[in-house]
Every structure is written in structure tokens, then in C-alpha cells.
Enzyme design. Structure first.
Site, PDB file in Angstrom:
ATOM      1  CB  THR A  29       4.171  39.055  15.167  1.00  0.00           C
ATOM      2  OG1 THR A  29       5.332  38.562  14.481  1.00  0.00           O
ATOM      3  CG2 THR A  29       2.963  38.214  14.780  1.00  0.00           C
ATOM      4  CG  HIS A  58       1.391  27.141  18.689  1.00  0.00           C
ATOM      5  ND1 HIS A  58       2.135  26.219  18.008  1.00  0.00           N
ATOM      6  CD2 HIS A  58       1.044  28.079  17.772  1.00  0.00           C
ATOM      7  CE1 HIS A  58       2.237  26.590  16.741  1.00  0.00           C
ATOM      8  NE2 HIS A  58       1.593  27.715  16.580  1.00  0.00           N
ATOM      9  CE  LYS A  93     -11.639  44.179  21.164  1.00  0.00           C
ATOM     10  NZ  LYS A  93     -12.867  44.947  21.019  1.00  0.00           N
ATOM     11  CG  ASP A 114      -4.007  32.781  16.219  1.00  0.00           C
ATOM     12  OD1 ASP A 114      -2.907  32.362  16.604  1.00  0.00           O
ATOM     13  OD2 ASP A 114      -4.191  33.952  15.836  1.00  0.00           O
ATOM     14  CE  LYS A 128      -8.745  21.245  23.149  1.00  0.00           C
ATOM     15  NZ  LYS A 128     -10.115  21.555  22.800  1.00  0.00           N
ATOM     16  CB  THR A 166       2.376  36.495  19.222  1.00  0.00           C
ATOM     17  OG1 THR A 166       2.411  35.073  19.189  1.00  0.00           O
ATOM     18  CG2 THR A 166       3.775  37.046  19.035  1.00  0.00           C
ATOM     19  CB  ALA A 172       4.054  30.411  16.234  1.00  0.00           C
ATOM     20  CG  LEU A 196     -19.271  22.643  17.733  1.00  0.00           C
ATOM     21  CD1 LEU A 196     -19.403  22.733  16.220  1.00  0.00           C
ATOM     22  CD2 LEU A 196     -19.768  21.289  18.224  1.00  0.00           C
ATOM     23  CG  ASP A 197     -16.438  25.717  23.016  1.00  0.00           C
ATOM     24  OD1 ASP A 197     -15.708  25.310  22.079  1.00  0.00           O
ATOM     25  OD2 ASP A 197     -16.040  26.527  23.877  1.00  0.00           O
TER      26      ASP A 197
HETATM   27  P1  GDP Z   1      -2.723  28.018  17.670  1.00  0.00           P
HETATM   28  O1  GDP Z   1      -1.867  29.185  17.353  1.00  0.00           O
HETATM   29  O2  GDP Z   1      -3.292  27.369  16.444  1.00  0.00           O
HETATM   30  O3  GDP Z   1      -2.065  27.009  18.568  1.00  0.00           O
HETATM   31  O4  GDP Z   1      -3.984  28.595  18.480  1.00  0.00           O
HETATM   32  P2  GDP Z   1      -3.950  29.733  19.640  1.00  0.00           P
HETATM   33  O5  GDP Z   1      -3.451  29.124  20.882  1.00  0.00           O
HETATM   34  O6  GDP Z   1      -3.295  30.958  19.151  1.00  0.00           O
HETATM   35  O7  GDP Z   1      -5.493  30.098  19.721  1.00  0.00           O
HETATM   36  C1  GDP Z   1      -6.454  29.149  19.984  1.00  0.00           C
HETATM   37  C2  GDP Z   1      -7.215  29.567  21.243  1.00  0.00           C
HETATM   38  O8  GDP Z   1      -8.393  28.811  21.336  1.00  0.00           O
HETATM   39  C3  GDP Z   1      -6.468  29.286  22.533  1.00  0.00           C
HETATM   40  O9  GDP Z   1      -6.819  30.257  23.481  1.00  0.00           O
HETATM   41  C4  GDP Z   1      -6.983  27.925  22.958  1.00  0.00           C
HETATM   42  O10 GDP Z   1      -6.892  27.694  24.354  1.00  0.00           O
HETATM   43  C5  GDP Z   1      -8.418  28.032  22.523  1.00  0.00           C
HETATM   44  N1  GDP Z   1      -9.046  26.754  22.118  1.00  0.00           N
HETATM   45  C6  GDP Z   1      -8.533  25.739  21.394  1.00  0.00           C
HETATM   46  N2  GDP Z   1      -9.476  24.813  21.150  1.00  0.00           N
HETATM   47  C7  GDP Z   1     -10.624  25.256  21.732  1.00  0.00           C
HETATM   48  C8  GDP Z   1     -11.959  24.758  21.785  1.00  0.00           C
HETATM   49  O11 GDP Z   1     -12.295  23.713  21.237  1.00  0.00           O
HETATM   50  N3  GDP Z   1     -12.870  25.521  22.460  1.00  0.00           N
HETATM   51  C9  GDP Z   1     -12.534  26.706  23.065  1.00  0.00           C
HETATM   52  N4  GDP Z   1     -13.471  27.381  23.687  1.00  0.00           N
HETATM   53  N5  GDP Z   1     -11.292  27.192  23.029  1.00  0.00           N
HETATM   54  C10 GDP Z   1     -10.342  26.490  22.356  1.00  0.00           C
HETATM   55  P1  IMO Z   2       0.030  30.759  15.026  1.00  0.00           P
HETATM   56  O1  IMO Z   2       1.107  29.705  14.872  1.00  0.00           O
HETATM   57  C1  IMO Z   2      -2.063  34.276  13.478  1.00  0.00           C
HETATM   58  C2  IMO Z   2       0.224  36.895  10.785  1.00  0.00           C
HETATM   59  C3  IMO Z   2       0.468  38.262  11.409  1.00  0.00           C
HETATM   60  C4  IMO Z   2       0.521  39.115  10.145  1.00  0.00           C
HETATM   61  C5  IMO Z   2       1.224  38.198   9.146  1.00  0.00           C
HETATM   62  C6  IMO Z   2       2.725  38.442   9.012  1.00  0.00           C
HETATM   63  O2  IMO Z   2      -0.177  31.200  16.410  1.00  0.00           O
HETATM   64  O3  IMO Z   2      -1.207  30.323  14.327  1.00  0.00           O
HETATM   65  P2  IMO Z   2       4.813  38.007  10.591  1.00  0.00           P
HETATM   66  O4  IMO Z   2       5.122  38.510  11.968  1.00  0.00           O
HETATM   67  O5  IMO Z   2       4.797  36.522  10.501  1.00  0.00           O
HETATM   68  O6  IMO Z   2       5.684  38.619   9.538  1.00  0.00           O
HETATM   69  O7  IMO Z   2       3.319  38.545  10.292  1.00  0.00           O
HETATM   70  O8  IMO Z   2       1.025  36.871   9.617  1.00  0.00           O
HETATM   71  N1  IMO Z   2       0.644  35.758  11.637  1.00  0.00           N
HETATM   72  C7  IMO Z   2      -0.189  35.051  12.399  1.00  0.00           C
HETATM   73  N2  IMO Z   2      -1.507  35.185  12.649  1.00  0.00           N
HETATM   74  N3  IMO Z   2      -1.376  33.247  14.032  1.00  0.00           N
HETATM   75  C8  IMO Z   2      -0.055  33.082  13.780  1.00  0.00           C
HETATM   76  O9  IMO Z   2       0.648  32.022  14.234  1.00  0.00           O
HETATM   77  C9  IMO Z   2       0.607  34.014  12.953  1.00  0.00           C
HETATM   78  N4  IMO Z   2       1.862  34.158  12.526  1.00  0.00           N
HETATM   79  C10 IMO Z   2       1.883  35.212  11.706  1.00  0.00           C
HETATM   80  O10 IMO Z   2      -0.584  38.631  12.248  1.00  0.00           O
HETATM   81  O11 IMO Z   2      -0.772  39.343   9.663  1.00  0.00           O
HETATM   82 MG    MG Z   3      -1.680  31.229  17.767  1.00  0.00          MG
END
Ligand code: GDP
Ligand code: IMO
Ligand code: MG
Length: 456
Positions: free
Chosen positions: A162, A70, A335, A42, A47, A331, A68, A363-364
Site C-alpha cells: 500500500t 475498513h 481493483k 477486505d 462492518k 486504501t 488497513a 452473499l448478495d
Molecule cells: P475490511 O477491510 O475487512 O473492513 O473490508 P473493506 O471495507 O475494505 O471492504 C469491504 C467492502 O464490502 C466495503 O465496501 C463494505 O461496505 C462492503 N460490504 C461489507 N459487507 C457487505 C455485504 O454483506 N454486502 C455488500 N454488498 N457489501 C458489503
Molecule cells: P484490510 O484491513 C487488503 C496487502 C497489500 C499488499 C500486501 C503488503 O483493509 O483488510 P503492506 O502495505 O501491508 O506492506 O502491503 O498486503 N494488504 C491488504 N490487502 N486489505 C488490507 O487491509 C491489506 N493490508 C495489506 O495490498 O498486497
Molecule cells: Mg479493507
């Protein structure tokens, strides 16, 4: 010759040799750009991929499944992708789901249809699925839940998966009883009999598992027919993409380094290789075709699920990061746990992945803090350790050494170039860059596409 080659020697080794057996590096075809999570997931990979995908010809997923989540925000519209590569938004690029991904077909179509209702057009025509990808069945997801219950009962704690069936599906793959896309699209009688055997195998392990086999097979046949036009030999598709005309190819990593089955905080990890090797094995591409490897790291740290988290802040700082950062799992809706940026883990991720640059996101979120801490080393019994501990009991016991920075207490969300950032924020970024030893190419200051400062 010594076993460790210098960069110069290594370059020489790649020159054409007199025997003609070695080919120069520029003969290897197009270079692939890889985007990987450098923490516990996450970080904002979606992005970063979206930003690069605007000019990509092919965007690939190479591992993981719909564990995942995203997020991509374009023109005020928020999309969340789980199995579909985030590049699917770009109508000019092809999205590929590689052999290393595990696919839950109901999940895939549900995701596509949901995004179609948000305005995503023609995704089925732009999606290619490898015939070697393994399938996640509904019962894999049920078993994921049963295993979690069992862990809780036996060890007093679970992994916090998940429950998308990822562990059980990769277990089937590793135990060579898994079923792949090519099986589903081949002789259906044969597929049905293998499916029934797999169900029986799981029922012998989990007697409470009930599966309506005929209903499942009926649905799988329908999904298979909907999938058929998208299916290709993934290896050959990638070979042609690498060796045909000049193409921009992007790989979207899922999950992250610290969740990697080999290098992560085992056993509190996912079941695939989320580090750079996964791009080769999950797509069938040679290492020489790997070009830039971009690591994505948040300006602080988060984790969903159970497991050690040395810089976690179970206090007002952690709560502030959670609420200001909207740190809720895409997903699962859970929290996310929050803490200070841990440079020990980002450096560890760099040791494995060899990042060519970093995207520092969110960073924000730090804008309102009076002071900001960064974990720079781990100590055991008062002594710094140079490596990242494999053993979770050891990791639970490390003492984190922090560097403290004054907060900039300024809204950075409107910053669009380096010079727009307060000097204190610039100092924070430069410190991170120097400490990891990798240039920071982007700094994120907001959710949407334009909220990304490009440094070079
Ligand atoms: P990913 O799984 O790595 O693609 O990331 P996620 O989408 O699960 O979580 C990242 C969250 O941070 C999302 O809600 C994005 O919209 C948000 N996000 C990404 N970059 C920034 C940023 O630079 N600033 C802020 N405030 N939110 C961001
Ligand atoms: P993205 O791509 C954050 C974590 C789960 C759990 C562990 C194992 O959005 O960054 P699983 O269902 O894969 O067997 O769960 O891995 N986990 C993630 N946490 N972002 C993810 O993907 C994750 N994919 C799996 O929360 O602790
Ligand atoms: Mg994610």
C-alpha cells in the site's frame, strides 16, 4: 500423561489446585472479543466491528497501520477507517490504538479530521494511544516505494504494498532502531538525535533518499503535542479494563490471516501478525482473556496486490464479482482480484485462530450467478494435500477441487432473517459451515448496518 490434553483434562487443569498456584478461569477478568479477517483482507471486518461496537465499552486495534481500510456505512453515510478503530463511531465507547500498531501521525490526524467533516464528533476525546506504539515516518513511506521499485527491477515483480511505510516501520522496530510514541513525548532533543540517526541509516541504504530533517522534526513536535492528551500506558490501561468492572472489549483485526507475516502467503504478505496471537502481543493481554474469536469471510474471495490466488477467476465471473462487489481497495483505489470462495484458506485461518463463529459477508453479490463454485481441496500431482502449502511455487501449482452449487438467482438484499433467504442460498451457507466446522453467526447481504442476518 500424554502430551495432548483432552478438553476435559484441560478444564481440570484450570481448576484451583491444592497448591493454590492455579486460579479458576473465571478469575481472569473480562473476556475480549476478537474480529479477524479469514482471507486476504477486505472481508468486511469494519462492518462486523461496527455491529458489535454499538454495545462495546472499548474497541482496540492491535496491529497493522493505515494499510488497513475498513468501511462502515451508517444511516446512508459511508466512513472509511485506516488507523482509527471503527468503533470510534460509537460516542459511548473508547477506542484504543495498541502497542502492536504502527502509527503515521499525519495519516492519523488527516483521517480524524476527514471523518470529523463527515460528522464524526469528539473522536480525539475518545481515542487512547499506547505509548509503546511505533511511529511510521514520511521517509518510511518513501522507502516503501523505493523497495517496491527495487523488487520490480531485481525480481521482475513487486509485492504491491500500500506504500504506507508498513514494512519499513516494522523493520525499524525489529532492528531496534525504531522510535515510539513514548520517545516522541519524552526528551525531544534525544528523540531528534535518534531520528537523525535513523534517517542516516536509511540514507546509507538508499542514497537517493532525501529528507528535510528540520522540517520533519518541527512537524513531529506539533503532532506530538496534539497526540499527548491521548497517550497512556497501554498495558496498564488494558489491565484495568480487564480487571475492573464488567466491560465489553472488542479487538478489530486489520489485514488478514493470509497476509500474516508468519502464516500468510510469504513474501506476499504484510509485516504484522494479523492472526489471534497479534491481539495478545499487540495489546499486552494474556491469552486467557481472549473470549470469542470471530472470523470474517466473504462469500467469494478477493485479493489486492501480488501473490498466489488458487481460486482466482480471470474471466467473466471474476469481472462480475469485481463490478457487482465494487471490489476496489479502500486504501489504494486498486481493483481487487476476484475468485470463488476458497474453503482451504478459510479452514487454514481457522486452524490458526480457532474461530468460535464466522461472519459470512457479501452473499448478495452472488445473487445473479447461474452456478456458484467453492474450492474445497487442493491437489498436487492428482493427490489431495491436507495442509496449506508454505512454498509459493507449490501454491501456484495446486489444482483446486471445486463443489458446484446452483445459483439462487434471487435478490437477497432485503433479507433480514434466515427464513427470508432462498433455500439454495441456505444450502450454500450450510455447506460452508459444515465444511469449515464453525458456526456461521452472521450473513451479510448489503453494505449498511441493518443488512446483516443474525443466525443465533
Ligand atoms: P475490511 O477491510 O475487512 O473492513 O473490508 P473493506 O471495507 O475494505 O471492504 C469491504 C467492502 O464490502 C466495503 O465496501 C463494505 O461496505 C462492503 N460490504 C461489507 N459487507 C457487505 C455485504 O454483506 N454486502 C455488500 N454488498 N457489501 C458489503
Ligand atoms: P484490510 O484491513 C487488503 C496487502 C497489500 C499488499 C500486501 C503488503 O483493509 O483488510 P503492506 O502495505 O501491508 O506492506 O502491503 O498486503 N494488504 C491488504 N490487502 N486489505 C488490507 O487491509 C491489506 N493490508 C495489506 O495490498 O498486497
Ligand atoms: Mg479493507
Amino acid at each position: 500423561m500424554s502430551l495432548s490434553w483432552s478438553a476435559k483434562e484441560h478444564k481440570t487443569m484450570n481448576q484451583p489446585a491444592v497448591t493454590g498456584l492455579k486460579r479458576p478461569r473465571n478469575d481472569v477478568g473480562n473476556q475480549v472479543t476478537v474480529v479477524l479477517g479469514a482471507q486476504w483482507g477486505d472481508e468486511g471486518k469494519g462492518k462486523v466491528v461496527d455491529l458489535l461496537a454499538t454495545e462495546a465499552d472499548v474497541v482496540c486495534r492491535c496491529q497493522g497501520g493505515n494499510n488497513a481500510g475498513h468501511t462502515v456505512v451508517v444511516d446512508g453515510k459511508e466512513y472509511d477507517f485506516h488507523l482509527l478503530p471503527s468503533g470510534i463511531i460509537n460516542p459511548r465507547s473508547i477506542s484504543l490504538i495498541g502497542n502492536g500498531v504502527v502509527i503515521h501521525l499525519p495519516g492519523l490526524f488527516e483521517e480524524g479530521d476527514k471523518n470529523e467533516r463527515k460528522g464524526l464528533k469528539g473522536w480525539e476525546k475518545r481515542l487512547i494511544v499506547s505509548d509503546r506504539a511505533h511511529l511510521v515516518f514520511d521517509f518510511h513511506q518513501v522507502v516503501d516505494g523505493l523497495q517496491e521499485t527495487e523488487r520490480q527491477a531485481q525480481e521482475g515483480k513487486n509485492i504491491g504494498t500500500t506504500k504506507k511505510g508498513i514494512g519499513p516501520a516494522y523493520s525499524s522496530k525489529a532492528s531496534r532502531t525504531g522510535l515510539r510514541v513514548c520517545d516522541l513525548l519524552g526528551d525531544f532533543k534525544d528523540f531528534s538525535s535518534k531520528f537523525k540517526n535513523l534517517v542516516r541509516q536509511y540514507q546509507s541504504m538508499y542514497p537517493t533518499l532525501t529528507v528535510d530533517v528540520e522540517d520533519q522534526l518541527k512537524k513531529l513536535k506539533e503532532y506530538g503535542e496534539r497526540l499527548r492528551p491521548m497517550v497512556r500506558d497501554g498495558v496498564y490501561y488494558m489491565y484495568e479494563a480487564l480487571h475492573g468492572s464488567s466491560k465489553k472489549i472488542l479487538v478489530e483485526g486489520a489485514n488478514a490471516a493470509l497476509l500474516d507475516i508468519d502464516f500468510g502467503t510469504y513474501p506476499f504478505v504484510t509485516s504484522s501478525n494479523c492472526t489471534v496471537g497479534g491481539a495478545c502481543t499487540g495489546l499486552g493481554i494474556p491469552p486467557l482473556n481472549i473470549g470469542d474469536v470471530f472470523g470474517v469471510a466473504k462469500a467469494y474471495t478477493t485479493r489486492v496486490g501480488i501473490g498466489a490466488f488458487p481460486t482466482e477467476q480471470l474471466n467473466a465471473v471474476g469481472e462480475l464479482l469485481q463490478t457487482r462487489g465494487h471490489e476496489v481497495g479502500v486504501t489504494t483505489g486498486r481493483k481487487r482480484r476476484c475468485g470463488w470462495l476458497d474453503l482451504v484458506i478459510v479452514r487454514y485461518a481457522h486452524m490458526i485462530n480457532g474461530f468460535t463463529a464466522i461472519a459470512l459477508t457479501k452473499l448478495d453479490i452472488l445473487d445473479v450467478l447461474d452456478e456458484i463454485k467453492v474450492g474445497i481441496a487442493y491437489k498436487l500431482n492428482g493427490k489431495r494435500i491436507p495442509h496449506f502449502p508454505a512454498n509459493m511455487d507449490v501454491l501456484h501449482n495446486v489444482e483446486v477441487e471445486y463443489e458446484t452449487f446452483p445459483g439462487w438467482k434471487t435478490d437477497t438484499s432485503a433479507a433480514r432473517k434466515w427464513g427470508d433467504l432462498p433455500v439454495k442460498a441456505q444450502n450454500y451457507i450450510r455447506f460452508i459451515e459444515n465444511h469449515i466446522g464453525v458456526p456461521i453467526k452472521w450473513v451479510g447481504v448489503g453494505k449498511s448496518r441493518e443488512c446483516m442476518i443474525q443466525m443465533f
